[in-house]
Design a protein around this motif. Structure first.
Motif, PDB file in Angstrom:
ATOM      1  N   GLU A  34       0.764  -1.171   0.145  1.00  0.00           N
ATOM      2  CA  GLU A  34       0.137  -0.067  -0.055  1.00  0.00           C
ATOM      3  C   GLU A  34       0.700   1.183  -0.099  1.00  0.00           C
ATOM      4  OE1 GLU A  34      -3.005   0.156   3.064  1.00  0.00           O
ATOM      5  OE2 GLU A  34      -3.555  -2.105   2.663  1.00  0.00           O
ATOM      6  N   GLN A  44       1.164   5.552  -0.059  1.00  0.00           N
ATOM      7  CA  GLN A  44       0.330   6.817   0.186  1.00  0.00           C
ATOM      8  C   GLN A  44      -0.115   7.529  -1.185  1.00  0.00           C
ATOM      9  OE1 GLN A  44      -0.056   7.772   3.671  1.00  0.00           O
ATOM     10  NE2 GLN A  44       0.404   5.501   3.468  1.00  0.00           N
ATOM     11  N   PRO A  45      -1.369   8.180  -0.999  1.00  0.00           N
ATOM     12  CA  PRO A  45      -1.782   8.745  -2.244  1.00  0.00           C
ATOM     13  C   PRO A  45      -1.038  10.010  -2.748  1.00  0.00           C
ATOM     14  CG  PRO A  45      -3.065   9.166  -0.313  1.00  0.00           C
ATOM     15  CD  PRO A  45      -2.092   8.206   0.104  1.00  0.00           C
ATOM     16  N   GLY A  46      -1.331  10.244  -4.019  1.00  0.00           N
ATOM     17  CA  GLY A  46      -0.669  11.223  -4.671  1.00  0.00           C
ATOM     18  C   GLY A  46       0.953  11.400  -4.619  1.00  0.00           C
ATOM     19  N   THR A 104       5.921   7.222   0.587  1.00  0.00           N
ATOM     20  CA  THR A 104       5.640   6.066   1.367  1.00  0.00           C
ATOM     21  C   THR A 104       6.969   5.498   1.960  1.00  0.00           C
ATOM     22  OG1 THR A 104       3.840   5.275  -0.132  1.00  0.00           O
ATOM     23  CG2 THR A 104       4.635   3.677   1.182  1.00  0.00           C
ATOM     24  N   LYS A 132       8.040   5.735  -9.370  1.00  0.00           N
ATOM     25  CA  LYS A 132       8.016   6.042  -7.982  1.00  0.00           C
ATOM     26  C   LYS A 132       9.230   6.877  -7.340  1.00  0.00           C
ATOM     27  CE  LYS A 132       3.747   5.153  -7.525  1.00  0.00           C
ATOM     28  NZ  LYS A 132       2.599   6.436  -7.484  1.00  0.00           N
TER      29      LYS A 132
END
Length: 458
Positions: free
Chosen positions: A95, A97-99, A103, A131
């Motif tokens: 998972e 983190q959004p946007g 993370t 990313k």
């Protein structure tokens, strides 16, 4: 090969079931007793095995199964479904983190489990996803671990951060996150120290890091080859530190598979990835249904297709077009053989591919070319001049002697290889379009099947 021993035993049990026209409750119980022994020998947790057998038996002795048109196949189907459920049913992703939020992922595990290498493997996967990962060296007790992480970061072409061995892991983690903020790294991997065994000092250090910085995911790397010990390690880490997911390393060297079948059931935490080799690309997403299929000897064609797609992504479009034109004209040369060998390596090698094909577990090793044999054949081609590779008709006795000497092979080996190649050329000319595929002449799976040494079963 992963699960080789367990797969062989289960295959024998299922073969016995299929030989019976109708099944009685005693037949099912006798078969499940053998399944139970096979799982225990594979180092699966006793409690897990007991629950698994109970669940299968409860479903398998029903009237609909025993009186069905194909009761043996129904029992195998139930075993497959229960085994999938045992390993987690659904595929779990890490998972993020959004946007544009970063993370933070803390990697933990015992020394020697492959934690540092796995961190670099993951970083490479997230780099492909855009990313911009960062590897932070928090293991201050082993200078070699810092060097290893830096070397792997360079290989993966990802960012690396270290403060040496004179600063506490907590301070390094804090500074690493500040570095990530300044450089726009969206995924930060904290490579923490391991120990030869679990101790309070290690657990406290991990807890201190989690208290000092926000850790979004704590991933535990365990050595699959340690079997039941891997499950015990996972339980300890989960109880004392708290983990979000598990990565099983060295799965390619574990012929039993007990860790994969027990870990999720014991800890309740999902298996995210499995390490299938030493190369930085040898990390596979864990699919419970595909793994169950592989264990039961049904193959894993979907994962093979994924590997083929990934290998195709690395291919040279212009070279593909050239190869396609040669295929259409029936002009097969040794350059194409080298390309096919490259594609096979990108897909994990022959043994990895064979393990994913249905029924290949029944093929003995002496029926397949080994890696050394393939390497010798590749050496023969590499000892040729560019002109000889592109025009096989140039092969004279003098040239063959030179190639044999240059490749370290006997002249008979060179003659045998070239004869096989000529036979393959004739076959390809008689069967136009045999290797045709969407991306040129190599077909869906890299096209190494028709070449000498590519295996008898492709």
């Amino acid at each position: 090969m992963a699960f080789e021993s367990l797969t062989d035993k289960l295959q024998n049990v299922f073969k016995s079931l299929r030989s019976k026209g109708r099944l009685t409750e005693e037949d099912v119980k006798a078969a499940l007793k053998e399944v139970k022994m096979a799982l225990l020998e594979a180092d699966v947790s006793f409690k897990v095995v007991k629950q698994f057998i109970s669940s299968v038996q409860e479903r398998a002795v029903g009237e609909d199964v025993l009186n069905g048109l194909n009761p043996a196949q129904m029992v195998i189907k139930i075993v497959n479904e229960e085994m999938t459920a045992l390993m987690g049913s659904e595929t779990t992703e890490i998972e993020l983190q959004p946007g544009k939020s970063k993370t933070v992922i803390m990697m933990c595990g015992l020394q020697g489990a492959g934690k540092t290498t796995t961190a670099a493997k993951l970083a490479g996967k997230f780099k492909i996803k855009g990313k911009k990962p960062l590897l932070v060296a928090c293991d201050i007790y082993r200078p070699a671990a810092i060097d290893q992480l830096e070397i792997n970061a360079k290989k993966q072409e990802v960012d690396f951060f270290s403060m040496g061995t004179d600063v506490s892991p907590v301070e390094i983690a804090k500074a690493g996150l500040e570095y990530a903020d300044k450089n726009g790294n969206l995924v930060v991997f904290l490579d923490t120290a391991g120990r030869l065994q679990i101790d309070e000092e290690m657990m406290k250090e991990l807890c201190d890091i989690k208290e000092a910085v926000t850790v979004h995911q704590t991933l535990l790397v365990v050595d699959a080859m340690t079997g039941q010990d891997a499950v015990n390690v996972a339980s300890e880490f989960n109880d004392k530190v708290g983990i979000d997911g598990i990565i099983l390393s060295k799965m390619d060297g574990d012929s039993r598979g007990g860790a994969a079948l027990s870990t999720k059931a014991v800890t309740g935490k999902p298996i995210l990835y499995v390490g299938m080799g030493e190369k930085l690309s040898d990390l596979e997403q864990f699919y419970p249904d595909r793994m169950a299929s592989r264990i039961l000897g049904m193959g894993d064609v979907l994962s093979l297709i994924d590997k083929a797609v990934e290998a195709n992504a690395q291919r040279d479009e212009e070279k593909d077009r050239e190869m396609a034109q040669k295929m259409k004209k029936g002009k097969i040369d040794f350059e194409m053989y080298l390309e096919s060998m490259k594609q096979m390596r990108n897909m994990g090698g022959l043994s990895s591919i064979m393990s994913m094909l249905p029924g290949m577990g029944k093929i003995s090793d002496d029926q397949l070319p080994d890696e050394k044999q393939l390497a010798r054949m590749e050496a023969i081609v590499l000892s040729m001049t560019p002109e000889e590779r592109q025009n096989p008709k140039l092969m004279s006795p003098q040239r063959k002697f030179r190639i044999a000497k240059g490749s370290g092979n006997d002249i008979a080996e060179v003659n045998r290889f070239i004869k096989q190649f000529e036979q393959m050329q004739k076959m390809m000319k008689k069967m136009p379009g045999l290797m045709g595929g969407k991306r040129g002449g190599f077909g869906k799976f890299g096209g190494f099947g028709g070449f000498p040494g590519g295996g008898k079963f492709f």
